[in-house]
Motif scaffolding. Structure first.
Motif, short mmCIF file in Angstrom:
data_model
loop_
_atom_site.label_atom_id
_atom_site.label_comp_id
_atom_site.label_asym_id
_atom_site.label_seq_id
_atom_site.Cartn_x
_atom_site.Cartn_y
_atom_site.Cartn_z
N PRO A 1 43.12 38.69 39.80
CA PRO A 1 44.32 39.47 39.47
C PRO A 1 45.56 38.90 40.16
CG PRO A 1 42.50 40.92 40.03
CD PRO A 1 42.05 39.53 40.35
N ARG A 2 46.69 38.93 39.46
CA ARG A 2 47.92 38.32 39.98
C ARG A 2 48.32 38.86 41.34
NH1 ARG A 2 51.50 35.35 37.33
NH2 ARG A 2 53.30 36.44 38.18
N ASN A 3 48.08 40.14 41.57
CA ASN A 3 48.49 40.71 42.86
C ASN A 3 47.64 40.18 44.03
OD1 ASN A 3 46.44 42.33 41.59
ND2 ASN A 3 46.71 43.83 43.21
N TRP A 4 46.54 39.48 43.73
CA TRP A 4 45.70 38.88 44.77
C TRP A 4 46.12 37.44 45.05
CZ3 TRP A 4 41.04 40.64 47.23
CH2 TRP A 4 40.74 41.98 46.95
N VAL A 5 46.99 36.89 44.22
CA VAL A 5 47.37 35.47 44.33
C VAL A 5 48.69 35.36 45.07
CG1 VAL A 5 47.91 33.38 43.00
CG2 VAL A 5 46.20 34.99 42.13
N ARG A 6 48.75 34.40 46.00
CA ARG A 6 49.99 34.17 46.72
C ARG A 6 51.11 33.84 45.73
NH1 ARG A 6 47.72 30.39 51.30
NH2 ARG A 6 49.28 28.98 50.43
N ARG A 7 52.29 34.33 46.01
CA ARG A 7 53.43 34.22 45.10
C ARG A 7 53.68 32.78 44.64
NH1 ARG A 7 57.52 38.02 44.51
NH2 ARG A 7 56.69 39.03 46.36
N ILE B 1 33.44 43.04 44.57
CA ILE B 1 34.79 43.26 44.06
C ILE B 1 34.79 43.14 42.54
CG2 ILE B 1 35.59 40.88 44.32
CD1 ILE B 1 38.20 42.26 45.48
N GLU B 2 35.51 44.01 41.88
CA GLU B 2 35.37 44.20 40.43
C GLU B 2 35.56 42.93 39.61
OE1 GLU B 2 36.64 47.51 37.10
OE2 GLU B 2 37.52 47.59 39.10
N PHE B 3 36.54 42.09 39.96
CA PHE B 3 36.82 40.93 39.10
C PHE B 3 35.76 39.83 39.21
CE2 PHE B 3 39.52 40.27 42.90
CZ PHE B 3 39.15 39.00 43.31
N LYS B 4 34.82 39.94 40.17
CA LYS B 4 33.74 38.95 40.28
C LYS B 4 32.44 39.42 39.63
CE LYS B 4 35.21 36.92 44.69
NZ LYS B 4 34.78 36.60 46.06
N ARG B 5 32.34 40.69 39.27
CA ARG B 5 31.05 41.25 38.83
C ARG B 5 30.47 40.56 37.61
NH1 ARG B 5 32.54 47.59 39.42
NH2 ARG B 5 32.97 47.51 41.66
N GLN B 6 31.30 40.24 36.63
CA GLN B 6 30.79 39.63 35.40
C GLN B 6 30.15 38.27 35.69
OE1 GLN B 6 30.67 41.13 32.35
NE2 GLN B 6 29.44 39.37 31.71
N VAL B 7 30.79 37.47 36.54
CA VAL B 7 30.23 36.16 36.90
C VAL B 7 28.93 36.33 37.68
CG1 VAL B 7 30.62 34.15 38.40
CG2 VAL B 7 32.33 34.81 36.74
N TYR B 8 28.87 37.30 38.58
CA TYR B 8 27.63 37.56 39.31
C TYR B 8 26.51 37.91 38.33
CZ TYR B 8 29.35 37.58 44.15
OH TYR B 8 29.84 37.22 45.38
N GLN B 9 26.82 38.77 37.37
CA GLN B 9 25.81 39.17 36.38
C GLN B 9 25.35 37.95 35.58
OE1 GLN B 9 24.84 42.55 36.11
NE2 GLN B 9 23.15 41.71 34.93
N GLN B 10 26.30 37.09 35.17
CA GLN B 10 25.94 35.89 34.40
C GLN B 10 25.05 34.97 35.22
OE1 GLN B 10 30.12 34.86 33.60
NE2 GLN B 10 29.57 34.71 31.44
N ALA B 11 25.41 34.72 36.48
CA ALA B 11 24.63 33.82 37.33
C ALA B 11 23.24 34.38 37.58
CB ALA B 11 25.36 33.58 38.65
N LEU B 12 23.14 35.65 37.94
CA LEU B 12 21.83 36.27 38.18
C LEU B 12 20.95 36.21 36.94
CD1 LEU B 12 22.99 39.35 40.26
CD2 LEU B 12 21.42 37.58 41.07
N THR B 13 21.53 36.49 35.78
CA THR B 13 20.76 36.50 34.53
C THR B 13 20.28 35.10 34.18
OG1 THR B 13 21.97 38.45 33.76
CG2 THR B 13 20.84 37.13 32.09
N GLU B 14 21.18 34.11 34.26
CA GLU B 14 20.78 32.74 33.91
C GLU B 14 19.71 32.20 34.84
OE1 GLU B 14 22.61 28.22 33.50
OE2 GLU B 14 24.00 29.92 33.35
N LEU B 15 19.80 32.52 36.13
CA LEU B 15 18.88 31.94 37.11
C LEU B 15 17.61 32.76 37.33
CD1 LEU B 15 21.61 30.69 39.58
CD2 LEU B 15 20.22 29.29 38.03
N ALA B 16 17.55 33.97 36.76
CA ALA B 16 16.37 34.83 36.95
C ALA B 16 15.09 34.17 36.44
CB ALA B 16 16.58 36.18 36.26
N ARG B 17 15.18 33.43 35.34
CA ARG B 17 13.98 32.80 34.79
C ARG B 17 13.36 31.81 35.77
NH1 ARG B 17 15.17 27.70 33.18
NH2 ARG B 17 17.38 27.23 33.06
#
Length: 195
Positions: free
Chosen positions: A80-86, A137-153
């Motif tokens: 999110p933009r508010n997390w990025v240095r100006r 943190i909310e903006f990382k959750r989708q990537v965490y889900q993708q990584a866990l799902t891909e590597l679970a096998r």
């Protein structure tokens, strides 16, 4: 170091133990839990960056882990933009990550969160592979889900005795649905602590 689309190359680490539990680290001074991760320096391969981050954040050496696999492609998330240095806002969009699945072959006492002068975590624990991602943190959750799902096998691949016939690989259970809001999340990690 940003790519043309504004993403910084990064590695993420899913470290599992013999029970296929995942390593979670609590960020210093925050009530946020995450997997180890960090940027890839100029001239570093993703694997070199992964081993450097493993040492810097967990105090683990290559002999303490075994690489089980990695994601096939980059996984991206926008910050999110508010997390990025100006001064970076016009160019920086977020992270693109190669995720590694590592199996811990060392002992829990090999983990040292103070291996360097700039620690990332102040506590850590093992948790179920499919732990709800509410504490991430909310903006990382989708990537965490993708990584866990891909590597679970790979994490749940059955171990076969020599000479046994191959079984089709499968997942141990289904991944849980992600929650949409951290505001109504219950933190399942708060009641237990290891360091």
């Amino acid at each position: 170091m940003l790519d043309r689309e504004g993403y910084r190359p990064n590695v993420g680490i899913i470290l599992i133990n013999a029970r296929n539990e995942v390593f979670w680290g609590k960020r210093i001074g925050e009530h946020a839990w995450q997997f180890p991760q960090g940027g890839i320096n100029h001239g570093e391969s993703p694997e070199q960056a992964m081993y450097r981050e493993l040492w810097e954040e967990l105090g683990l050496r290559p002999e303490h882990v075994r690489i089980v696999g990695r994601t096939r492609d980059w996984l991206r998330y926008d910050v999110p933009r508010n997390w990025v240095r100006r001064e970076w806002r016009s160019a920086y969009r977020g992270q693109k990550q190669i995720w590694y699945l590592l199996r811990m072959v060392g002992r829990d006492c090999d983990v040292c969160l103070r291996a360097t002068d700039h620690p990332e975590f102040d506590a850590w624990r093992w948790n179920d592979y499919w732990i709800p991602l509410d504490s991430v943190i909310e903006f990382k959750r989708q990537v965490y889900q993708q990584a866990l799902t891909e590597l679970a096998r790979l994490a749940f691949r059955p171990v076969r005795p020599r000479g046994a016939s191959a079984r089709p690989p499968g997942l141990e259970g289904e991944p849980p649905a992600m929650t949409s809001s951290a505001a109504d999340a219950v933190d399942p990690l708060h009641s237990h602590s290891s360091s």
